[in-house]
Each structure stands twice: as C-alpha cells, then as structure tokens.
Design an enzyme around this catalytic site. Structure first.
Site, mmCIF file in Angstrom:
data_model
loop_
_atom_site.group_PDB
_atom_site.id
_atom_site.type_symbol
_atom_site.label_atom_id
_atom_site.label_comp_id
_atom_site.label_asym_id
_atom_site.label_seq_id
_atom_site.Cartn_x
_atom_site.Cartn_y
_atom_site.Cartn_z
ATOM 1 N N HIS A 276 0.841 -1.200 0.000
ATOM 2 C CA HIS A 276 0.000 0.000 0.000
ATOM 3 C C HIS A 276 0.884 1.262 0.000
ATOM 4 O O HIS A 276 0.668 2.187 -0.787
ATOM 5 C CB HIS A 276 -0.938 -0.018 1.210
ATOM 6 C CG HIS A 276 -1.622 1.285 1.475
ATOM 7 N ND1 HIS A 276 -2.906 1.550 1.070
ATOM 8 C CD2 HIS A 276 -1.177 2.414 2.077
ATOM 9 C CE1 HIS A 276 -3.233 2.782 1.428
ATOM 10 N NE2 HIS A 276 -2.197 3.339 2.042
ATOM 11 N N GLU A 277 1.884 1.274 0.870
ATOM 12 C CA GLU A 277 2.783 2.441 0.943
ATOM 13 C C GLU A 277 3.536 2.631 -0.375
ATOM 14 O O GLU A 277 3.692 3.752 -0.853
ATOM 15 C CB GLU A 277 3.779 2.287 2.095
ATOM 16 C CG GLU A 277 3.149 2.223 3.487
ATOM 17 C CD GLU A 277 2.342 3.469 3.819
ATOM 18 O OE1 GLU A 277 2.710 4.558 3.354
ATOM 19 O OE2 GLU A 277 1.323 3.358 4.530
ATOM 20 N N HIS A 280 1.583 4.442 -2.949
ATOM 21 C CA HIS A 280 1.611 5.912 -2.888
ATOM 22 C C HIS A 280 2.762 6.466 -3.713
ATOM 23 O O HIS A 280 2.642 7.487 -4.367
ATOM 24 C CB HIS A 280 1.791 6.381 -1.437
ATOM 25 C CG HIS A 280 0.527 6.324 -0.644
ATOM 26 N ND1 HIS A 280 -0.639 6.903 -1.069
ATOM 27 C CD2 HIS A 280 0.249 5.759 0.554
ATOM 28 C CE1 HIS A 280 -1.583 6.691 -0.167
ATOM 29 N NE2 HIS A 280 -1.064 5.987 0.828
ATOM 30 N N GLU A 354 -5.730 7.118 -1.094
ATOM 31 C CA GLU A 354 -5.738 5.899 -0.279
ATOM 32 C C GLU A 354 -6.387 4.746 -1.036
ATOM 33 O O GLU A 354 -5.894 3.621 -1.017
ATOM 34 C CB GLU A 354 -6.465 6.135 1.048
ATOM 35 C CG GLU A 354 -5.745 7.052 2.020
ATOM 36 C CD GLU A 354 -4.320 6.603 2.302
ATOM 37 O OE1 GLU A 354 -4.091 5.392 2.440
ATOM 38 O OE2 GLU A 354 -3.427 7.463 2.342
ATOM 39 N N ASP A 358 -4.533 1.290 -2.063
ATOM 40 C CA ASP A 358 -5.127 -0.012 -1.740
ATOM 41 C C ASP A 358 -5.234 -0.872 -3.005
ATOM 42 O O ASP A 358 -4.892 -2.052 -3.004
ATOM 43 C CB ASP A 358 -6.540 0.162 -1.146
ATOM 44 C CG ASP A 358 -6.498 0.595 0.312
ATOM 45 O OD1 ASP A 358 -5.395 0.590 0.899
ATOM 46 O OD2 ASP A 358 -7.568 0.942 0.858
HETATM 47 ZN ZN LIG Z 1 -1.972 5.321 2.604
#
Ligand SMILES: [Zn+2]
Length: 409
Positions: A276-277, A280, A354, A358
């Site tokens: 997930h990170e 980004h 976000e 995801d």
């Molecule tokens: Zn996040």
C-alpha cells in the site's frame, strides 16, 4: 478597513469556526451505532466493540472541554486586545524587531502550552491509559516536551527571523524569496526526516535478517521499488497503536515499521501494508502532494504580503503601531476560512489516493491480506466504524474502514 471592522471580522470567524467544529463533533458522536457490521464480525468480540464506542464517546466529550477552554482564552485575548497588551509590555525591552517577535511568539507558545499541559496529561495518562493504549512514561512525556521546545525554537525561530528580515529588507516582494526558501526547507525535511528528526524522539533499528526482510526485499524487487533500508521503530515507547511509512525523495527509500505493527501481523499482512505504501510512491502521490504544498506556500505568502504591512491589523489586536508579529496573528485568523477550504480539498484528494494505493496493493500483492491487516489495525485502535459522512468529508484523510474493505473486494 477600519480596525474595529477588522476585529469584528476576526471575532466572527473565530466564533463561527468554533461552533461549526463542535457541531461536527456532536453529529459524529450521534452517528454511533450499536450493531456490528458483518465484515468485521469475526474480529470484534462484543465487549471490545462496546469498548470502542465508549472510547470515542470519552474522546469526543474530552475534546468538547479542551476546545471550549482554548476558545474562551483566545476569544478573550482577541476581544480585550491581549496580544497588543503583550506587545506593549515587551516592546520597551527590545529595539530589534526580530528579537521582539521571537520573544513575543515564544511567550505565547510557552504560555499556551503550560495552560494546556493538564489536558495533554489527562488525555495521555487517563483516557489513553483507560483503554490500554498509553505506553508513555512520565519521563518520556517530559523529555518529549523539552525536545519539542528546543526543536520548535530552532526551526520556528529561524524561519520567523528570516521572514521578518526579508519583509524589512525587500518589502512586499519578500513572499517570492521566502517561498523559495520554504520550498527548499520542506524538501530538506522530507529527505532527512528519518535520519535527522525521528531519531531525536525514537530509536530506529535496522530490521534483522529473516523471513520478513526477505519478503519485503522480494516484493520491492518485483515492483522495482528503490528500497534502501527497512527500520523498526520503537513506537511502543508511547502508544500501543501501530503504523508504517516510508520516507525519502529520490532513489533511496527508507521504510519504517512500528514494532507494534510487527507484533500483531503476519508477514503476508505486513508486506501487504508495505505494498500500500509503495502504491503511494508508484502512483506519484508523494511528489504531487509535495508540489501542491509548495503551491500552497506561495499562495499563502502572496496573500500575506498584501496584509502584513497594514497598520490597522495590528491596531485591531490592541497594538499601538504596526508590528509584524501582531499582523501574523491577525492574518492567521483572517486566512483560516481559505485554509479550511484548501485543507478540505487536500483531505478529499488524500482519501482518493488511499483507494488508489489499496488498489495497487491488491494488484501487485494481495488484497485479502491487506483487508485483514486493515481490520486488525482498525480493531486494535478502536477506530470509528460509522463516522458521520459530513465528519469524514471535513476531517478524514483516510476513507473509513468499511469503504476501504468494500473497494478492496
Ligand atoms: Zn496510505
């Protein structure tokens, strides 16, 4: 505008924003529901869910009290010319304008911190303690405060001195030069946060060789993520709540995992959180948020340059002559409706990001493992499962759990 009109506008903005915030908190509290959603049923036992409702109730009630206290003090300071009064007391002792401003803000910061210490204390050692989150010792609480003061004095003091110096030497065009400086400074903090600032407050240890490290490296290689190092941070020193993030702009990325996160999750779930990170980074969220914040800095400074030399702002706050530090306070309040709107836009962008991160984790790794990790994180932090949509719209940088789970399916 006349000083009296300016003061009336300042008071009006303060009152409306206070009432609005309290109303949002109240609506959010009323949106609580006793029924447990099917998605998280296996993760919550009934008592624990009741505990999460109580936790939110306690936190909201406490914030009503702290907000009322701060509001009463700042309103009194504004209405009775308290800031101008402080200026008139300090002014005879300092002929240098920069020094005067530094002492002025220093006094305000320290006084407001001392007034709110009982509340911070109660929040950490009573509320967080009651729900089993608090791990902070009195010693950590005090050293954190002292380190915060020193860091604030250095960084805040340096920035404020340069700002005043530039307004005095360059005049209304100061905003361009200070903007460039602030942009470089923000970049610097972004690059060195993990190496310079974080170690002042926490201990970072490189992740030991083993299954977790191998899995993280394998994943990074697979998606071409320029991983430099993985650190474990002693988040448990302060709170049982867990987190993970990475930092660094450019080719060297450092990943930081809270020890509390590692403790409660499987390797699969941890890599999913990292995926997930990484999402980004891959979706360019980091670079965009940096560019947007630079744009915001220039915008704020430009508006500031139109107001900072206006004597009437200082007089509205009870000053006897134009003082940059008084004008900065007046500007802070007058500008707050605009900054409220920009932060609203930023949160809604962040919520969209976000979802994208995801989705990236689902595509490149494992959506199911991420779902489980999100549920565990949400249960462990007793987060609100049914926040009011209006409250989410104004305050949430992350979408509520149930929305994220639905999107991951
Ligand atoms: Zn996040």
């Amino acid at each position: 505008m006349k000083p009296e009109t300016i003061l009336a506008v300042i008071l009006g903005i303060s009152i409306i924003s206070y009432l609005f915030d309290q109303l949002l908190d109240y609506i959010n509290l009323k949106a609580q529901r006793k029924d447990l959603p099917a998605e998280v049923e296996g993760f919550y036992i009934k008592e624990k869910y009741q505990k999460s409702l109580d936790y939110q109730k306690d936190r909201t009630k406490f914030s009503f009290i702290t907000a009322a206290f701060s509001f009463a003090i700042s309103l009194a300071m504004l209405a009775f010319g308290g800031f101008g009064w402080l200026d008139s007391i300090l002014r005879p002792f300092f002929s240098n304008e920069i020094l005067l401003a530094l002492v002025f803000f220093g006094v305000i910061m320290i006084a407001s911190d001392i007034l709110t210490i009982p509340f911070q204390w109660y929040s950490t050692f009573v509320i967080e303690e009651k729900y089993g989150f608090n791990k902070t010792t009195v010693k950590t609480f005090i050293t954190d405060k002292l380190k915060g003061y020193v860091l604030g004095a250095f960084i805040g003091g340096a920035l404020l001195s340069v700002l005043i110096y530039l307004t005095r030497t360059i005049g209304p065009e100061f905003w361009i030069w200070f903007g460039i400086l602030a942009a470089v400074f923000t970049l610097f903090i972004n690059m060195f946060y993990t190496t310079l600032i974080l170690p002042l407050f926490n201990k970072l240890t490189p992740l030991t060789e083993g299954e977790l490290k191998t899995s993280i490296e394998t994943f990074s290689k697979k998606v071409n993520f320029p991983l430099d190092n993985v650190f474990v941070m002693d988040g448990s020193k302060r709170s049982a709540k867990a987190n993970a993030f990475f930092s660094g702009i450019g080719k060297k990325k450092k990943i930081v995992l809270y020890d509390t996160l590692i403790k409660n999750h499987t390797t699969q779930e941890l890599v999913a959180v990292l995926a997930h990170e990484v999402g980004h980074f891959k979706k360019k969220h980091i670079i965009w948020s940096y560019l947007i914040s630079i744009f915001q800095i220039f915008f704020v400074l430009f508006i500031l340059s139109k107001m900072v030399f206006n004597e009437n702002l200082s007089i509205a706050l009870g000053g006897s002559e134009q003082a940059i530090h008084l004008n900065l306070i007046a500007f802070g309040i007058l500008f707050s409706p605009i900054s409220g709107i920009t932060s609203l836009l930023m949160s809604s962008l962040s919520r969209k990001n976000e979802f994208e991160a995801d989705a990236y984790a689902k595509e490149t790794y494992d959506g199911n493992a991420l779902s489980i990790a999100l549920k565990k994180l949400s249960v462990d932090s007793l987060s609100n499962l049914y926040p009011h949509p209006l409250y989410v719209f104004f305050h949430y940088s992350h979408p509520p759990l149930l929305q994220r789970l639905a999107a991951l399916k």
